[in-house]
Design a protein around this motif. Structure first.
Motif, PDB file in Angstrom:
ATOM      1  N   GLY A   1      41.434   7.007 -21.107  1.00 49.34           N
ATOM      2  CA  GLY A   1      40.956   6.907 -19.731  1.00 49.34           C
ATOM      3  C   GLY A   1      39.767   5.973 -19.621  1.00 49.34           C
ATOM      4  O   GLY A   1      39.655   4.989 -20.346  1.00 49.34           O
ATOM      5  N   LEU A   2      38.859   6.307 -18.707  1.00 50.45           N
ATOM      6  CA  LEU A   2      37.678   5.479 -18.468  1.00 50.45           C
ATOM      7  C   LEU A   2      36.598   5.767 -19.506  1.00 50.45           C
ATOM      8  O   LEU A   2      36.531   6.870 -20.051  1.00 50.45           O
ATOM      9  N   PRO A   3      35.725   4.797 -19.764  1.00 49.66           N
ATOM     10  CA  PRO A   3      34.633   5.036 -20.710  1.00 49.66           C
ATOM     11  C   PRO A   3      33.653   6.069 -20.165  1.00 49.66           C
ATOM     12  O   PRO A   3      33.485   6.213 -18.950  1.00 49.66           O
ATOM     13  N   GLY A   4      32.986   6.772 -21.066  1.00 47.74           N
ATOM     14  CA  GLY A   4      31.999   7.769 -20.677  1.00 47.74           C
ATOM     15  C   GLY A   4      30.669   7.140 -20.328  1.00 47.74           C
ATOM     16  O   GLY A   4      30.432   5.949 -20.545  1.00 47.74           O
ATOM     17  N   ILE A   5      29.790   7.965 -19.800  1.00 49.71           N
ATOM     18  CA  ILE A   5      28.502   7.465 -19.329  1.00 49.71           C
ATOM     19  C   ILE A   5      27.638   6.942 -20.471  1.00 49.71           C
ATOM     20  O   ILE A   5      26.893   5.975 -20.296  1.00 49.71           O
ATOM     21  N   MET A   6      27.733   7.533 -21.670  1.00 50.79           N
ATOM     22  CA  MET A   6      26.927   7.041 -22.794  1.00 50.79           C
ATOM     23  C   MET A   6      27.396   5.664 -23.257  1.00 50.79           C
ATOM     24  O   MET A   6      26.579   4.807 -23.571  1.00 50.79           O
ATOM     25  N   SER A   7      28.702   5.454 -23.284  1.00 50.61           N
ATOM     26  CA  SER A   7      29.219   4.121 -23.635  1.00 50.61           C
ATOM     27  C   SER A   7      28.792   3.100 -22.595  1.00 50.61           C
ATOM     28  O   SER A   7      28.420   1.973 -22.933  1.00 50.61           O
ATOM     29  N   LEU A   8      28.843   3.495 -21.328  1.00 49.21           N
ATOM     30  CA  LEU A   8      28.412   2.589 -20.259  1.00 49.21           C
ATOM     31  C   LEU A   8      26.920   2.286 -20.371  1.00 49.21           C
ATOM     32  O   LEU A   8      26.502   1.147 -20.161  1.00 49.21           O
ATOM     33  N   TRP A   9      26.121   3.307 -20.677  1.00 47.88           N
ATOM     34  CA  TRP A   9      24.675   3.107 -20.802  1.00 47.88           C
ATOM     35  C   TRP A   9      24.369   2.114 -21.926  1.00 47.88           C
ATOM     36  O   TRP A   9      23.610   1.164 -21.732  1.00 47.88           O
ATOM     37  N   ARG A  10      24.976   2.335 -23.094  1.00 49.93           N
ATOM     38  CA  ARG A  10      24.761   1.410 -24.213  1.00 49.93           C
ATOM     39  C   ARG A  10      25.252   0.009 -23.871  1.00 49.93           C
ATOM     40  O   ARG A  10      24.597  -0.992 -24.170  1.00 49.93           O
ATOM     41  N   GLY A  11      26.422  -0.063 -23.251  1.00 51.72           N
ATOM     42  CA  GLY A  11      26.973  -1.357 -22.861  1.00 51.72           C
ATOM     43  C   GLY A  11      26.108  -2.075 -21.848  1.00 51.72           C
ATOM     44  O   GLY A  11      25.927  -3.289 -21.910  1.00 51.72           O
TER      45      GLY A  11
END
Length: 106
Positions: free
Chosen positions: A76-86
């Motif tokens: 599915g969609l990336p999680g908030i921690m992956s988005l934060w790091r990205g």
């Protein structure tokens, strides 16, 4: 510091909601022009920009990939921690993109 981090967290949550509700909308609704251009060049490893900005779904997936999201079919969609790091990596790349494209250097 808390205020700044809260603004970034709100932006990431907004991006996640947009990807779920309107995945085909252009990413210019959630990212600035320089952000999506840098993200595109980084993920596609090219200096040629597309004619049209990518969709929100593409942008959030790419942003997640910068943060460690593997983009497997069942995830599915990336999680908030992956988005934060990205997003943190993207901001570093934006600064570099601006420096390298500055015509006043040298």
């Amino acid at each position: 510091m808390i205020t700044l981090k809260s603004i970034i967290a709100f932006k990431l949550m907004h991006m996640t909601k947009m990807a779920a509700l309107c995945p085909e909308a252009t990413c210019t609704d959630v990212l600035s022009k320089i952000e999506w251009q840098t993200l595109y060049c980084r993920i596609q490893t090219t200096s040629r920009l597309p004619e049209h900005p990518p969709t929100v779904l593409q942008a959030i997936t790419w942003l997640g990939q910068l943060g460690g999201f593997l983009n497997r079919r069942a995830e599915g969609l990336p999680g908030i921690m992956s988005l934060w790091r990205g997003y943190e990596i993207l901001q570093e790349n934006v600064r570099l993109f601006i420096i390298l494209n500055n015509k006043n250097c040298g």
